[in-house]
Design an enzyme around this catalytic site. Structure first.
Site, PDB file in Angstrom:
ATOM      1  N   HIS A  96       3.481  -0.005  -2.991  1.00 46.02           N
ATOM      2  CA  HIS A  96       3.779  -1.393  -2.939  1.00 46.02           C
ATOM      3  C   HIS A  96       5.446  -1.472  -2.931  1.00 46.02           C
ATOM      4  O   HIS A  96       5.846  -2.410  -3.739  1.00 46.02           O
ATOM      5  CB  HIS A  96       3.015  -2.013  -4.210  1.00 46.02           C
ATOM      6  CG  HIS A  96       1.698  -2.130  -3.943  1.00 46.02           C
ATOM      7  ND1 HIS A  96       0.860  -2.173  -2.665  1.00 46.02           N
ATOM      8  CD2 HIS A  96       0.701  -2.241  -4.699  1.00 46.02           C
ATOM      9  CE1 HIS A  96      -0.523  -2.328  -2.816  1.00 46.02           C
ATOM     10  NE2 HIS A  96      -0.503  -2.344  -4.099  1.00 46.02           N
ATOM     11  N   GLU A 151      -6.406  -7.663   0.122  1.00 43.75           N
ATOM     12  CA  GLU A 151      -4.959  -7.278   0.807  1.00 43.75           C
ATOM     13  C   GLU A 151      -5.151  -7.325   2.252  1.00 43.75           C
ATOM     14  O   GLU A 151      -5.201  -6.480   2.438  1.00 43.75           O
ATOM     15  CB  GLU A 151      -4.340  -6.294  -0.091  1.00 43.75           C
ATOM     16  CG  GLU A 151      -4.268  -6.412  -1.561  1.00 43.75           C
ATOM     17  CD  GLU A 151      -4.353  -5.157  -2.290  1.00 43.75           C
ATOM     18  OE1 GLU A 151      -3.272  -4.346  -1.999  1.00 43.75           O
ATOM     19  OE2 GLU A 151      -5.172  -4.609  -2.846  1.00 43.75           O
ATOM     20  N   HIS A 209      -0.854 -10.076  -3.511  1.00 47.26           N
ATOM     21  CA  HIS A 209      -1.913  -9.341  -4.195  1.00 47.26           C
ATOM     22  C   HIS A 209      -2.415 -10.110  -5.441  1.00 47.26           C
ATOM     23  O   HIS A 209      -2.556  -9.521  -6.445  1.00 47.26           O
ATOM     24  CB  HIS A 209      -1.043  -8.202  -4.932  1.00 47.26           C
ATOM     25  CG  HIS A 209      -1.777  -6.837  -5.303  1.00 47.26           C
ATOM     26  ND1 HIS A 209      -2.709  -6.847  -6.064  1.00 47.26           N
ATOM     27  CD2 HIS A 209      -1.849  -5.696  -4.911  1.00 47.26           C
ATOM     28  CE1 HIS A 209      -3.618  -5.797  -6.253  1.00 47.26           C
ATOM     29  NE2 HIS A 209      -2.652  -4.815  -5.319  1.00 47.26           N
ATOM     30  N   SER A 210      -2.970 -11.295  -5.219  1.00 50.18           N
ATOM     31  CA  SER A 210      -3.775 -11.993  -6.162  1.00 50.18           C
ATOM     32  C   SER A 210      -4.942 -11.266  -6.283  1.00 50.18           C
ATOM     33  O   SER A 210      -5.630 -10.668  -5.683  1.00 50.18           O
ATOM     34  CB  SER A 210      -4.104 -13.425  -5.725  1.00 50.18           C
ATOM     35  OG  SER A 210      -2.794 -14.244  -5.706  1.00 50.18           O
ATOM     36  N   ASN A 233       0.931  -1.258   0.225  1.00 46.31           N
ATOM     37  CA  ASN A 233       0.023  -0.014  -0.040  1.00 46.31           C
ATOM     38  C   ASN A 233       0.814   1.193  -0.166  1.00 46.31           C
ATOM     39  O   ASN A 233       1.997   1.054  -0.274  1.00 46.31           O
ATOM     40  CB  ASN A 233      -1.041   0.003   1.280  1.00 46.31           C
ATOM     41  CG  ASN A 233      -2.348   0.586   0.678  1.00 46.31           C
ATOM     42  OD1 ASN A 233      -2.358   1.718   0.062  1.00 46.31           O
ATOM     43  ND2 ASN A 233      -3.550  -0.046   0.884  1.00 46.31           N
TER      44      ASN A 233
HETATM   45  C1  GLA Z   1      -3.644  -1.636  -4.693  1.00 42.04           C
HETATM   46  C2  GLA Z   1      -4.036  -0.331  -4.885  1.00 42.04           C
HETATM   47  C3  GLA Z   1      -4.757  -0.013  -5.919  1.00 42.04           C
HETATM   48  C4  GLA Z   1      -4.222  -0.242  -7.075  1.00 42.04           C
HETATM   49  C5  GLA Z   1      -3.534  -1.834  -6.948  1.00 42.04           C
HETATM   50  C6  GLA Z   1      -2.782  -1.997  -8.238  1.00 42.04           C
HETATM   51  O1  GLA Z   1      -4.634  -2.457  -4.545  1.00 42.04           O
HETATM   52  O2  GLA Z   1      -4.630  -0.003  -3.448  1.00 42.04           O
HETATM   53  O3  GLA Z   1      -4.964   1.775  -5.827  1.00 42.04           O
HETATM   54  O4  GLA Z   1      -2.918   0.475  -7.233  1.00 42.04           O
HETATM   55  O5  GLA Z   1      -2.982  -2.039  -6.145  1.00 42.04           O
HETATM   56  O6  GLA Z   1      -3.265  -1.610  -9.454  1.00 42.04           O
END
Ligand code: GLA
Length: 364
Positions: free
Chosen positions: A119, A328, A193-194, A93
């Site tokens: 991330h 997540e 992050h699946s 995040n």
């Molecule tokens: C996370 C973020 C989203 C986006 C996704 C990837 O979930 O919170 O805003 O960036 O990753 O696209």
């Protein structure tokens, strides 16, 4: 019958031309591992990013389908993946403006998401090759991923020894165990992050999926998706999923938070209690159910709002708006700059430990 680890083989070689310099990378092997349990559930994973390539689970009539989004070619994961299936670190995040102060020192991170850090930065844990050790136990099979993140990597302090274990059990659970130690104080917030589409094969939107979230509060955000610091009651808002509600039921409501997120892209403050599930997602046409349990205090519910039909995935599938969702499990976004949020700082001598279980069942 016990689960079987089907070994590994060479997936692909990297032959991608590096556009900026016109240099072709040396071919580098990436390994793919297949985990199978006694009930036929199957997970395919690579050592690059710990990416889950596919996850096959049964529907209510026993038909297996792949319930995660992803690519066929490694080059696509390298070039333009919205974190499909990957381990996220050091910090899952956002961190506001890519800055935080720790023990009196200010650290600067990449701003790779508008004005913010997202991330883990430009080359986060989703883009490194992990050491992998397979294992088999009585009723489970799995993979231990290890990665040493050097001091200063992506701007973070301290050498971080990270271990992430994926375990597939005969109860159709996929268990993620995260562990880390450091030699200097550093923020750590690891997650997975699946993107899921429980109808299978990612060929439709996820608006009909019925979501239950065990959360009385959420962390509202500003227009760049950084929490304001408030922990707001979900009562009377489109974020109240305490009773099962379809993703699409309120997603188009006029609501400032939905507008900022372009849909759901928010951290829920999980209610804690013995044996409480964090979340459940039910897909009515297939009967597939995903239950989520976690030791983490938060969960980012992301309804795939940035998918826009430009990414072509497995079997030629075009991933259109909201064709997948992510859940997540994590600490809250921007915690290093929010003293009132649970701390994400790991110090030398401490152990970072976190566990999340995705369990797959069906409803008649
Ligand atoms: C996370 C973020 C989203 C986006 C996704 C990837 O979930 O919170 O805003 O960036 O990753 O696209």
């Amino acid at each position: 019958m016990t689960p079987r680890l089907c070994g590994w083989c060479l997936l692909l070689v990297w032959t991608t031309a590096c556009e900026a310099s016109s240099v072709t990378r040396e071919p580098e092997a990436v390994s793919v591992y297949t985990l199978k349990n006694a009930r036929g559930m199957e997970v395919r994973v690579i050592d690059y990013g710990g990416i889950i390539l596919s996850l096959k689970v049964p529907d209510r009539s026993g038909h297996f389908a792949d319930v995660v989004l992803g690519y066929e070619a490694l080059a696509d994961y390298e070039r333009s993946s919205p974190y499909f299936g990957a381990i996220i670190g050091r910090y899952g995040n956002r961190i506001a403006r890519g800055r935080f102060t720790l023990d009196g020192q200010t650290y600067t991170l990449a701003t790779n998401n508008g004005p913010n850090h997202l991330h883990g930065g430009v080359k986060g844990f989703d883009k490194v090759v992990w050491d992998v050790a397979p294992f088999e136990r009585g009723d489970s099979v799995g993979l231990v991923f290890r990665y040493t993140s050097p001091d200063g990597e992506e701007g973070y302090p301290g050498t971080l020894q990270a271990t992430v274990t994926y375990t597939l059990t005969d109860r159709n659970e996929l268990v993620f165990d995260y562990h880390a130690t450091t030699d200097r104080a550093t923020p750590v917030n690891l997650t997975q992050h699946s993107y899921f589409n429980l109808a299978g094969d990612g060929t439709n939107d996820i608006l009909g999926h019925v979501v239950t979230l065990n959360a009385d509060r959420f962390t509202p955000v500003d227009s760049t998706l950084i929490p304001t610091g408030e922990m707001k009651s979900v009562s009377g808002t489109p974020f109240d999923f305490r009773t099962p509600t379809a993703v699409g039921a309120r997603i188009e409501q006029v609501d400032q938070q939905l507008r900022y997120g372009r849909g759901y892209d928010h951290n829920l403050v999980l209610n804690k209690g013995s044996d409480t599930l964090a979340a459940q997602v039910y897909e009515p046409t297939s009967g597939r159910v995903m239950e989520i349990a976690t030791t983490e205090p938060g969960l980012q519910f992301y309804s795939g709002n940035f998918l826009d039909g430009t990414l072509r995935g497995k079997h030629g599938a075009v991933y259109r708006h909201r064709f997948g969702f992510a859940m997540e499990t994590q600490h809250y976004p921007d915690s290093p700059n929010k003293p009132a949020f649970p701390s994400t700082i790991l110090r030398p001598g401490e152990q970072y430990r976190s566990r999340t279980i995705y369990k797959f069942t069906v409803q008649p």
